[in-house]
Write an enzyme that holds these catalytic residues in place. Structure first.
Site, PDB file in Angstrom:
ATOM      1  CB  ALA A   1      -0.619   0.283   1.164  1.00 40.74           C
ATOM      2  CB  CYS A   2       4.110   2.118   1.843  1.00 44.46           C
ATOM      3  SG  CYS A   2       3.425   2.028   3.732  1.00 44.46           S
TER       4      CYS A   2
END
Length: 185
Positions: free
Chosen positions: A69-70
């Site tokens: 997600a980062c």
């Protein structure tokens, strides 16, 4: 008749305690803590209290460099909207993670690609001191092997937080999404 023996039995005392207040995450009006972070190598220290003391900045906290997600949405969302943030007066961006400086340098290089990174710094908080000072650390040992940073975005002006966007479940990309942060400006 036998005399009755009395026993003094120590009974355990039970004390119930519980927290009735909300966690005290970083909030508007809080000063950026003066802790040492690192950019590119352990020899290049950065103090965000000093770096953000003048003008408008955005601090983006992530649980881990190179994590899905980062890398796929959270940080790229800010990178793709740099001009919109610039138009609102935000010209310094700091991506912070509980990682080492070498990992943050490699991750920053991968994410920036051909983007001019003069206003963007990828900073390592190897011991989690910065996120601890902001009360934004959580136990991520099952996934990352240690305590990590909650996912967040902070709008900072002249060294003080003006808005904080902290994910309630620590890792989702919802509250701290670049588009949602921009919508509050």
């Amino acid at each position: 008749m036998l005399p009755q023996l009395t026993r003094n039995i120590a009974r355990p005392q039970f004390v119930r305690t519980f927290r009735t207040s909300m966690p005290s995450f970083v909030a508007a009006g809080d000063k950026i803590p003066s802790t040492t972070l690192f950019e590119s190598s352990p020899g290049n220290s950065v103090n965000l209290a000093e770096e953000t003391s003048n003008g408008k900045s955005v601090i983006i906290g992530v649980p881990g460099a190179f994590s899905p997600a980062c890398s796929a949405s959270h940080v790229p969302g800010f990178l793709s909207r740099l001009r919109e943030f610039n138009d609102k007066g935000y010209h310094k961006f700091f991506i912070v993670s509980v990682n080492d400086a070498f990992v943050m340098k490699a991750w920053g290089g991968q994410l920036l690609g051909n983007i001019d990174g003069d206003q963007i710094s990828f900073l390592a908080d190897p011991q989690g001191e910065f996120v601890s000072a902001l009360d934004l650390k959580f136990d991520a040992t099952k996934v990352f092997g240690n305590e990590r940073s909650k996912r967040y975005a902070l709008l900072v002006e002249d060294g003080k937080v003006t808005e904080s966007f902290v994910e309630p479940d620590n890792t989702s990309v919802d509250v701290s999404d670049a588009e949602k942060v921009l919508s509050q400006l």
